[in-house]
Design a protein around this motif. Structure first.
Motif, mmCIF file in Angstrom:
data_model
loop_
_atom_site.group_PDB
_atom_site.id
_atom_site.type_symbol
_atom_site.label_atom_id
_atom_site.label_comp_id
_atom_site.label_asym_id
_atom_site.label_seq_id
_atom_site.Cartn_x
_atom_site.Cartn_y
_atom_site.Cartn_z
ATOM 1 N N THR A 143 0.810 -1.231 0.000
ATOM 2 C CA THR A 143 0.000 0.000 0.000
ATOM 3 C C THR A 143 0.836 1.269 0.000
ATOM 4 N N ARG B 31 -3.430 0.757 -5.693
ATOM 5 C CA ARG B 31 -4.604 1.627 -5.828
ATOM 6 C C ARG B 31 -4.977 1.798 -7.292
ATOM 7 N N ARG C 159 -6.782 -1.320 -8.416
ATOM 8 C CA ARG C 159 -8.161 -1.338 -7.926
ATOM 9 C C ARG C 159 -9.032 -0.378 -8.728
ATOM 10 N N ASP C 160 -8.515 0.818 -9.009
ATOM 11 C CA ASP C 160 -9.266 1.802 -9.787
ATOM 12 C C ASP C 160 -9.534 1.296 -11.204
#
Length: 76
Positions: free
Chosen positions: A41, A47, A50-51
């Motif tokens: 992370t 991120r 995931r987006d």
């Protein structure tokens, strides 16, 4: 073309599918390049992945986009 015409739907479905597929492909490969660190992370890669993954769901799943393009192409 008139707004709402099948040509507009077909073009927008193509654009949504290509954009979400490309985003997921690129981020998935970036994570593989970075190995286990790609999932940490403290790097933005997890991120981004995931987006990118949610893009294929929010605008209509990729399968629905493919069906929309095919239906418009076949005149169904």
């Amino acid at each position: 073309m008139i707004a709402g015409d099948k040509g507009d739907t077909r073009a927008s479905s193509k654009a949504k599918f290509v954009a979400s597929d490309a985003a997921e492909f690129v981020t998935r490969n970036a994570i593989q390049i970075h190995g286990g660190k790609g999932y940490r992370t403290d790097l933005p890669l997890e991120r981004y992945y995931r987006d990118a993954k949610i893009l294929s769901i929010i605008g209509g799943t990729s399968e629905i986009q493919k069906t929309t393009v095919a239906s418009a192409a076949l005149g169904i």
